[in-house]
Design a protein around this motif. Structure first.
Motif, PDB file in Angstrom:
ATOM      1  N   GLY A   1       1.824  64.040  28.044  1.00 19.16           N
ATOM      2  CA  GLY A   1       0.862  64.730  28.790  1.00 19.16           C
ATOM      3  C   GLY A   1      -0.275  63.754  28.857  1.00 19.16           C
ATOM      4  N   ARG A   2      -0.649  63.335  27.543  1.00 21.26           N
ATOM      5  CA  ARG A   2      -1.893  62.450  27.440  1.00 21.26           C
ATOM      6  C   ARG A   2      -1.630  61.205  28.450  1.00 21.26           C
ATOM      7  NH1 ARG A   2      -2.824  63.038  20.882  1.00 21.26           N
ATOM      8  NH2 ARG A   2      -3.981  64.974  21.092  1.00 21.26           N
ATOM      9  N   ARG A   3      -0.407  60.532  28.497  1.00 21.10           N
ATOM     10  CA  ARG A   3      -0.402  59.585  29.174  1.00 21.10           C
ATOM     11  C   ARG A   3      -0.589  59.668  30.790  1.00 21.10           C
ATOM     12  NH1 ARG A   3      -1.582  54.799  30.584  1.00 21.10           N
ATOM     13  NH2 ARG A   3       0.044  53.387  31.797  1.00 21.10           N
ATOM     14  N   SER A   4      -0.099  60.963  31.125  1.00 17.43           N
ATOM     15  CA  SER A   4       0.012  61.540  32.412  1.00 17.43           C
ATOM     16  C   SER A   4      -1.502  61.707  32.732  1.00 17.43           C
ATOM     17  CB  SER A   4       0.653  62.978  32.596  1.00 17.43           C
ATOM     18  OG  SER A   4       1.718  62.791  32.402  1.00 17.43           O
ATOM     19  N   ILE A   5      -2.555  62.113  31.716  1.00 21.78           N
ATOM     20  CA  ILE A   5      -4.049  62.176  32.032  1.00 21.78           C
ATOM     21  C   ILE A   5      -4.280  60.815  32.308  1.00 21.78           C
ATOM     22  CG2 ILE A   5      -6.160  62.751  31.053  1.00 21.78           C
ATOM     23  CD1 ILE A   5      -4.724  64.927  29.542  1.00 21.78           C
ATOM     24  N   GLN A   6      -3.985  59.583  31.586  1.00 19.84           N
ATOM     25  CA  GLN A   6      -4.346  58.602  31.808  1.00 19.84           C
ATOM     26  C   GLN A   6      -4.170  57.973  33.321  1.00 19.84           C
ATOM     27  OE1 GLN A   6      -2.832  56.106  28.665  1.00 19.84           O
ATOM     28  NE2 GLN A   6      -4.251  56.834  27.311  1.00 19.84           N
ATOM     29  N   LEU A   7      -3.078  58.340  33.819  1.00 20.30           N
ATOM     30  CA  LEU A   7      -2.270  58.246  35.084  1.00 20.30           C
ATOM     31  C   LEU A   7      -2.932  59.171  35.977  1.00 20.30           C
ATOM     32  CD1 LEU A   7       1.121  57.471  34.511  1.00 20.30           C
ATOM     33  CD2 LEU A   7      -0.454  55.792  34.946  1.00 20.30           C
ATOM     34  N   SER A   8      -4.026  59.967  35.599  1.00 18.10           N
ATOM     35  CA  SER A   8      -4.680  60.747  36.652  1.00 18.10           C
ATOM     36  C   SER A   8      -3.835  62.028  37.357  1.00 18.10           C
ATOM     37  CB  SER A   8      -5.253  60.037  37.807  1.00 18.10           C
ATOM     38  OG  SER A   8      -6.526  59.299  37.235  1.00 18.10           O
ATOM     39  N   ASP A   9      -2.674  62.264  36.756  1.00 12.30           N
ATOM     40  CA  ASP A   9      -1.784  63.356  37.103  1.00 12.30           C
ATOM     41  C   ASP A   9      -2.030  64.727  36.149  1.00 12.30           C
ATOM     42  OD1 ASP A   9      -0.015  65.019  38.088  1.00 12.30           O
ATOM     43  OD2 ASP A   9       1.593  63.640  38.297  1.00 12.30           O
ATOM     44  N   TYR A  10      -3.221  65.363  36.440  1.00 14.61           N
ATOM     45  CA  TYR A  10      -3.210  66.516  35.452  1.00 14.61           C
ATOM     46  C   TYR A  10      -2.294  67.580  35.557  1.00 14.61           C
ATOM     47  CZ  TYR A  10      -7.514  64.376  33.576  1.00 14.61           C
ATOM     48  OH  TYR A  10      -8.394  63.714  32.954  1.00 14.61           O
ATOM     49  N   ASN A  11      -1.798  67.710  36.744  1.00 12.63           N
ATOM     50  CA  ASN A  11      -0.684  68.850  37.202  1.00 12.63           C
ATOM     51  C   ASN A  11       0.391  68.571  36.235  1.00 12.63           C
ATOM     52  OD1 ASN A  11      -1.466  70.784  39.491  1.00 12.63           O
ATOM     53  ND2 ASN A  11      -2.032  68.453  40.051  1.00 12.63           N
ATOM     54  N   THR A  12       0.972  67.189  36.078  1.00  9.62           N
ATOM     55  CA  THR A  12       2.005  67.013  35.236  1.00  9.62           C
ATOM     56  C   THR A  12       1.591  67.220  33.824  1.00  9.62           C
ATOM     57  OG1 THR A  12       2.778  65.510  36.909  1.00  9.62           O
ATOM     58  CG2 THR A  12       3.763  65.159  34.743  1.00  9.62           C
ATOM     59  N   ALA A  13       0.537  66.796  33.402  1.00  7.16           N
ATOM     60  CA  ALA A  13       0.081  66.789  32.023  1.00  7.16           C
ATOM     61  C   ALA A  13       0.170  68.255  31.624  1.00  7.16           C
ATOM     62  CB  ALA A  13      -1.312  66.270  31.848  1.00  7.16           C
ATOM     63  N   VAL A  14      -0.527  69.322  32.388  1.00 10.08           N
ATOM     64  CA  VAL A  14      -0.257  70.703  31.974  1.00 10.08           C
ATOM     65  C   VAL A  14       1.101  71.150  31.884  1.00 10.08           C
ATOM     66  CG1 VAL A  14      -0.848  73.144  32.720  1.00 10.08           C
ATOM     67  CG2 VAL A  14      -2.549  71.146  33.109  1.00 10.08           C
ATOM     68  N   LYS A  15       1.830  70.861  32.539  1.00  9.65           N
ATOM     69  CA  LYS A  15       3.291  71.008  32.271  1.00  9.65           C
ATOM     70  C   LYS A  15       4.033  70.592  31.069  1.00  9.65           C
ATOM     71  CE  LYS A  15       4.360  71.183  37.304  1.00  9.65           C
ATOM     72  NZ  LYS A  15       5.048  70.560  38.545  1.00  9.65           N
ATOM     73  N   PHE A  16       3.666  69.353  30.847  1.00 10.11           N
ATOM     74  CA  PHE A  16       4.026  68.480  29.428  1.00 10.11           C
ATOM     75  C   PHE A  16       3.563  69.392  28.146  1.00 10.11           C
ATOM     76  CE2 PHE A  16       4.938  64.469  31.772  1.00 10.11           C
ATOM     77  CZ  PHE A  16       6.381  64.585  31.606  1.00 10.11           C
TER      78      PHE A  16
END
Length: 1464
Positions: A996-1011
């Motif tokens: 999820g934290r890596r997804s935030i770095q990639l600016s994909d917050y939707n995926t981050a929430v799911k993780f």
């Protein structure tokens, strides 16, 4: 013996005559033109006069360029003839309608002119021969007259450039050839002779030598003086021998014969046979040759051409012969000859269908009568080895009086014999007893006047059944004999199917029934020899191979081609959306754009959203698309160009762009860029940041690249972030050469809310829609035909059955074909070397409903190991890489790579890039395989595969990042119930936190929430007791990501959970702050009160107002401390990483943004507190913002130099720190509250625009809009055109529909500009906006809005000299002091207009002293600001000083006058 064709009936003869001639008889005059035969008609004065008139127009006709022009010449000739007295008529002798059919045929034939004998033209009616006057004549219709004139003109032009060919081994005497010709053009042959049809034999060489012959004027290519044909009869046998018997010696002597003075020449009347056939002899530019160019044309009989063209055939080496290049070339040329012959016969049929006489009787369709014209490609080398191109092939008519055309089957059989000899170079010998077509005719036995003497047809039908077996043997012998000569099997079958026509109605199913079918098959063999001509070679286990192409989509391809051409030419269309059901070929149609883009030398980019998009790395589909673009640009660009691109990209998206994380290849274009730190600003929307930066990236790249086409497939599987990113590309695409192709399913199951909303948002854009339905029966037949390598006419019954069973779905159809092959319903016929099928068995086959059900049945037929490979691949996703297979193979004990290669051979998957990637041929196949497994088995597989892959990613290398995301997603799909060891659950939760934290770095917050939520689910019900810190970290992470996404419900749910289970206040603090901030957009005042309450719980002091003397003292003290420190010492302060401290600072920063609108009097206290925290604990991300606010406070307190220094310091800190995303808000505060006092206002405008750009880059849309509004207001204050400002503010209001915090300020400015431009009575009429009065009356607007409204009203009151209104709004200084506003340009302009209005009122009011005092107060303020920035305020200062002086003089003068008046 073959039977003769049945004659026409009496009724048919009458109808034919009536259709040709008009009714009523007449007597010929001297000027009339008579149609007929013999010297009597040729010597008629009108005929001679007509020939002379046509000759006069011949050269003009030859020079005419168009058919319209040529027809005009014929009409002019007709008009000239009508001017004669008496007018000219075309007449034909009128037979009785009760005559025999033969007489009717003669009458029809007589309509051709026979005008080749010369005589002097008479001058009176006595010149008309009495024999002609005694006959009855019928007048020919005018339209047919024009046809005759055009025909005559064409012949005359042709004779000027006639192309002659050598005649080999003539069996006719030289005298016969020199002195005679068979006149057929005018139908000059008797009913009882064997004279041949329309061929004329003359000797130009003989004419050159023999003066007697030369004296005869030539008309129409005929000998002018013609003896009676009864004295010079020729047999058909003689003519055949003279024309078609050839030898190598004759052929080799062709050119020599053409040059010899005693050569025999045949001049062919080609126009008779190719006119109107699409091979218009007289109109063809190839045939209208200059005299010297005829040397590049060759004409042959069929056998001459075969002998000169066909290579030597060694029967013992037929196989090698077949594969030889020479024989292949010959076969191609022979196919062209066959095609030309077929077209010739088709045109003849067309004439017959239109009511004319068929010019090619059945008896003429024989090898002896075939003539070929070839064009030599070389202009120098005319040797026998020169490459030739077939120009024409036609059939001469040698039938005498026998005009029987025969039935279609008879003509097809006759043509089959011709083609047999053409392809095999051997004459076909067939017994008469098997040539049993009732309408079959012989060249030696044509008799139209007598009924057929053949045996009874019923007897023929009975005998047919007795000879079926023997006839099958004959057909196979014909097939085998052709194959021996190296003829391809498909051609052998074609000829055999033609010869099958001898059975008439009892022929085999594959036999031809029309010339159109034959022509279509020949054309297919020429156009696609690899499919329809070349021999098939079958393996021991033959499989069908469906070509990877589109079938039945011609209209869609044409539309796509037209759309793209419009895009290139006009740049007014952005692209197309292709929609349809699953498996109909949307992707394949879209891939046609690659061909179109390549033709423009452009870049074609494609990506595809996967059905389980969560199984891949965040934004992987978008990343793939634009990474490819970066790589293409790198490959094609020079170093200097790359340098320019880097500079423009850095300016457009910044050196720390978030795109650098999403697009790894972008770093190659921007090598000097820095790596972006984790997101720090709570106002940033990463999706908006990505949208802007990607749009700017495309703007820069497209300005330096070739035309770009972007194909995005399966939009129905796209996530919301990706859809928004793609949709935002359109505004820039409208100005660039970027073409978009989108594909998505349109069934109810596939259309989701996100896709529907996105489609609605782009509905107004220039996108064409292509609706793709299932294939038509014709399209299915095309696919089946090419797959089976058979003619469409043969496969049509099978295609019809398959279309009904599959509804034309291409995916279903391909899978069904493979299934039918495996079951033996489609098999190889080794006798005929072709595919065959059992149509009855296929019709009886029952199919399951739906593609998925059928595919599941097909998979179950596979071996168990192949099913295992498919199941593993379906669990991973739509594609699986070689590295994944290697790890899983070791765990499962199977070579999955080898298994999937076998699966690819079965057609279920595709081997991409030499087994480095395997992809399902269609996502429906993956769906079918996946649904075959029980749910628990699927979960167990996901968990096992995920754990296996996860072990390979524990080294934190970025090259394993894609594998890491796949592994975590596999584990999550397995779910907590698949974990059998409790210790693994916490490990899996940590993996999800990392993902999820890596997804935030990639600016994909939707995926981050799911993780994050998956991680929480693995911790179980006892998570707060067994894994407290990990649980708290996951909850805090969810809160941060959900806050950025604006998911209020998610924030509230998880915040309440933390507040319930957190062990201390510090652990609750982050949750409390996030819950407060998430409601600030909709409820800003409630959020402020809640934030102040949190600060109190953190032992912070309640912010004080600027009226608090202790606060002023504390501000002075901090100002003193800062003065003692250098800029470097402040910038180099240590970083503060304390979580609680940073949370408090972030809360203050968040509060400050709203305080400037609603409680500006608290800004001084809060900014002072953040500066104190920074000085005591170290610099943090929000420190630049604190210095910016504090600088504004100092300027408002008239500490100008100190405030200016802190403003510069704030900009410097934001540039060097990791809080680059705070640049927009720092720029806004510094230039709004500090630099307005020092910098030229024009530069202030540009700085705010840079702040607007920085806000867009970081996704800080609220502050970006604040900068844009400040830039527009500054332009208004510096005197920009009101029309431009008005347009800018209206555009701004459109942008802020979702951000109402700036709506009030924007509407006030809009109303101000409308009134100043249109007058005091004008009002803002923009629909949907609140009125100015409503905004000012709304208590929720806050003191800042009230102060701005007061400034605007005072300004317009002064402009329109509404001084009473001005008195209502004077008091700007008091308003600013009461609310402790930070000074801005608006308020300084308020001071200025208050001074002007005060001096004006002083001159009008009795209480002038009070107004003068207020005016001078404003004057002093402007004098103070003018000392800091003379370029901004000096002009206004001078105006106020002038007003002061003028007012003082005016008041003194008025006072003196008053005293005088009083004294008086």
């Amino acid at each position: 013996m073959a039977t003769a064709a049945s004659p026409m009936t009496m009724t048919e003869a009458e109808e034919a005559a009536a259709a040709t001639l008009t009714t009523g008889t007449t007597t010929p005059s001297i000027n009339d033109i008579l149609l007929g035969r013999g010297n009597l008609i040729n010597s008629h004065p009108g005929n001679q006069q007509y020939r002379a008139l046509v000759d006069a127009y011949t050269q003009r006709y030859a020079n005419a360029k168009s058919k319209k022009e040529k027809r005009g010449i014929a009409m002019q000739i007709y008009a000239e003839m009508e001017k004669l007295d008496p007018p000219v008529r075309f007449l034909v002798e009128g037979p009785s309608l009760t005559d025999t059919a033969a007489a009717v045929v003669d009458a029809v034939a007589a309509t051709h002119d026979n005008e080749d004998c010369s005589s002097k033209v008479g001058s009176s009616s006595s010149d008309v021969n009495p024999s002609l006057l005694n006959k009855s004549w019928l007048r020919v219709e005018p339209e047919k007259v024009l046809v005759k004139i055009l025909h005559r003109l064409r012949e005359r032009v042709h004779n000027l450039a006639s192309v002659a060919i050598p005649l080999p081994q003539m069996n006719i005497s030289d005298k016969l050839i020199a002195d005679q010709e068979i006149n057929v053009q005018n139908g000059d042959y008797s009913s009882n002779d064997d004279s041949f049809g329309p061929v004329r034999i003359i000797s130009t060489a003989a004419a050159d030598i023999n003066p007697e012959i030369a004296d005869h004027p030539v008309q129409d290519g005929f000998q002018a003086s013609m003896p009676n044909t009864e004295d010079w009869k020729l047999s058909n046998h003689q003519l055949k021998d003279s024309v078609v018997e050839t030898s190598a010696k004759n052929q080799g002597a062709t050119e020599q014969g053409m040059k010899s003075s005693d050569s025999r020449i045949v001049s062919l009347d080609l126009s008779k046979y190719v006119e109107g056939s699409g091979l218009d002899f007289c109109q063809s530019p190839t045939l209208e040759l200059e005299p010297h160019s005829s040397q590049h044309l060759r004409e042959y009989t069929l056998r001459q051409w075969i002998m000169s063209s066909k290579p030597e055939i060694n029967i013992a080496a037929a196989t090698s012969m077949q594969s030889s290049t020479e024989f292949a070339k010959y076969t191609q040329s022979a196919l062209r000859v066959a095609l030309k012959l077929t077209e010739c016969l088709m045109e003849a049929e067309k004439d017959e269908q239109h009511g004319y006489v068929n010019p090619i009787p059945l008896a003429s369709i024989a090898p002896d009568n075939v003539l070929i014209r070839a064009k030599v490609e070389s202009e120098v080398d005319l040797s026998d080895d020169t490459q030739e191109t077939i120009e024409y092939a036609w059939i001469m008519s040698f039938v005498g009086d026998n005009l029987a055309t025969g039935e279609v089957m008879a003509r097809l059989l006759a043509l089959g014999k011709v083609l047999y000899e053409l392809f095999s170079s051997n004459e076909l010998i067939m017994d008469d007893d098997i040539t049993d077509i009732p309408t079959m005719v012989s060249m030696h036995s044509i008799d139209l006047r007598h009924e057929s003497k053949s045996s009874d047809q019923r007897a023929q039908k009975k005998s047919h059944w007795r000879s079926v077996q023997a006839d099958d043997d004959i057909s196979m012998n014909i097939f085998a004999s052709l194959a021996v000569y190296g003829v391809p099997w498909s051609l052998c079958a074609l000829v055999k199917n033609l010869l099958e026509c001898r059975h008439g109605a009892f022929c085999a199913d594959d036999a031809y029934s029309s010339l159109a079918d034959l022509r279509a098959d020949l054309q297919l063999m020429l156009d696609n020899p690899a499919c329809f001509l070349d021999n098939l070679h079958f393996s021991d286990a033959p499989k069908l191979e469906v070509y990877d192409k589109l079938y039945g989509r011609d209209d869609e391809l044409l539309k796509l081609d037209a759309i793209y051409k419009r895009h290139i030419a006009e740049n007014n269309i952005n692209g197309t959306i292709i929609l349809g059901g699953p498996g109909v070929g949307k992707s394949k149609l879209a891939m046609y754009m690659q061909k179109l883009t390549n033709q423009q030398d452009g870049y074609f980019l494609s990506t595809k959203f996967e059905q389980n998009q969560n199984d891949v790395k965040p934004l992987s589909s978008i990343s793939k698309l634009f990474n490819s673009l970066c790589e293409m640009l790198l490959h094609d660009s020079s170093p200097s160009k790359l340098k320019t691109i880097e500079e423009e990209l850095t300016d457009a998206i910044g050196s720390q762009s978030v795109l650098l994380e999403v697009l790894p290849s972008l770093k190659k274009l921007m090598p000097s860029s820095a790596r972006l730190e984790p997101l720090a600003c709570s106002f940033v929307d990463p999706a908006l940041s990505m949208m802007y930066q990607l749009s700017e990236f495309m703007r820069v790249i497209s300005s330096h690249s070739k035309p770009i086409t972007m194909f995005i497939d399966d939009l129905q599987f796209a996530d919301n972030v990706s859809l928004r990113l793609v949709g935002n590309l359109f505004p820039n695409a409208q100005r660039q050469s970027t073409f978009f192709v989108f594909c998505h399913r349109d069934d109810d199951h596939s259309l989701n809310d996100s896709l529907n909303a996105w489609l609605a948002s782009i509905s107004l854009l220039s996108l064409e829609t292509i609706q793709l339905e299932s294939m038509s029966p014709e399209g299915v037949d095309d696919l089946i035909s090419e797959t089976l390598h058979l003619s469409p006419r043969i496969t049509r019954p099978l295609s019809s059955v398959l279309h009904r069973k599959t509804s034309g779905n291409p995916l279903f159809l391909r899978q069904l074909l493979n299934s039918l092959t495996e079951q033996g319903s489609i098999y190889v016929d080794m006798v005929h070397h072709r595919w065959a099928w059992d149509i009855n068995k296929i019709m009886e086959m029952e199919l399951l409903d739906g593609v998925v059900a059928f595919l599941m049945k097909q998979v179950r037929r596979l071996p168990s190991d192949l099913q295992l490979g498919l199941q593993v691949a379906s669990c991973i996703g739509t594609c699986v890489t070689e590295s994944m297979l290697a790890y899983l193979s070791a765990d499962l004990g199977h070579d999955l790579n080898a298994i999937l290669r076998q699966v690819c051979q079965e057609g279920f998957m595709i081997d991409v890039a030499d087994s480095s990637l395997f992809r399902f041929a269609h996502d429906k196949i993956q769906e079918a395989v996946y649904e075959m497994m029980p749910e628990q088995q699927r979960r167990e597989n996901h968990m096992r595969f995920g754990l296996c892959l996860c072990i390979q990613t524990l080294d934190d290398r970025f090259d394993n990042e894609e594998l890491f995301f796949v592994a975590v997603n596999q584990i999550n799909q397995g779910g907590p119930t698949s974990v059998h060891e409790p210790s693994q659950k916490s490990i899996i939760a940590e993996l999800n936190l990392k993902a999820g934290r890596r997804s935030i770095q990639l600016s994909d917050y939707n995926t981050a929430v799911k993780f994050f939520r998956h991680g929480i689910s693995f911790l179980g019900d006892e998570k707060w007791t067994s894994n407290y810190q990990l649980c708290l970290d996951l909850y805090d992470a969810v809160l941060d990501a959900a806050f950025v996404l604006g998911q209020i419900d998610t924030v509230k749910l998880h915040s309440d959970e933390v507040l319930l289970h957190a062990r201390c206040f510090d652990d609750k603090l982050h949750s409390m702050c996030t819950a407060t901030k998430v409601i600030s957009v909709r409820q800003p005042k409630e959020a402020m009160e809640s934030s102040l309450g949190i600060l109190l719980e953190c032992n912070e002091v309640m912010p004080r107002t600027m009226e608090d003397k202790r606060l002023r003292s504390d501000i002075d003290h901090m100002n003193y401390i800062l003065q003692q420190m250098s800029d470097d010492s402040i910038c180099n302060m240590k970083e503060n990483y304390d979580k609680k401290t940073n949370t408090i600072v972030n809360l203050y920063a968040h509060l400050s943004h709203f305080m400037q609108f609603f409680k500006p009097w608290l800004l001084g206290s809060m900014s002072l507190r953040v500066v104190e925290i920074t000085m005591n604990t170290g610099r943090c991300a929000k420190s630049p913002l604190a210095f910016a606010y504090f600088g504004g406070i100092l300027v408002s307190l008239e500490y100008l130099n100190e405030g200016r220094r802190l403003g510069k310091l704030a900009l410097k800190l934001v540039d060097q720190s990791g809080s680059m995303r705070d640049q927009s808000i720092v720029v806004s505060i510094v230039y709004d509250t500090v630099f307005w006092a020092f910098e030229p206002l024009q530069s202030i405008d540009k700085s705010h625009l840079l702040g607007y750009k920085a806000g867009q880059q970081s996704g800080d849309v609220v502050v970006a809009l604040k900068n844009l509004l400040s830039a527009i207001a500054t332009n208004y204050f510096v005197g920009q055109s009101l029309d431009k400002v008005l347009q800018s503010i209206r555009d701004f209001i459109i942008k802020i529909r979702d951000h109402t915090i700036f709506l009030a300020s924007a509407v006030l400015l809009l109303s101000q500009i409308v009134v100043l431009r249109d007058g005091p009575d004008a009002a803002c009429v923009d629909k949907g906006l609140p009125s100015e009065n409503d905004i000012l009356a709304d208590a929720r607007s806050g003191p800042s809005i009230s102060a701005f409204g007061k400034v605007h009203h005072l300004t317009r009151a002064f402009h329109f000299r509404q001084m009473f209104d001005a008195t209502l709004h004077i008091g700007i200084s008091e308003t600013i002091a009461e609310s402790s506003h930070l000074l801005k340009i608006d308020f300084i302009m308020g001071y200025f207009f208050e001074g002007l209005a005060s001096f004006q009122l002083a001159r009008l009011n009795n209480k002038s002293a009070n107004w003068i005092e207020r005016g001078r107060s404003s004057l002093e303020r402007l004098r103070h600001w003018s000392e800091c920035s003379s370029w901004n305020w000096e002009n206004k200062l001078l105006l106020l000083e002038a007003e002061d002086m003028y007012t003082e003089v005016k008041v003194r003068k008025d006072g003196a006058n008053k005293r005088v008046n009083w004294e008086k």
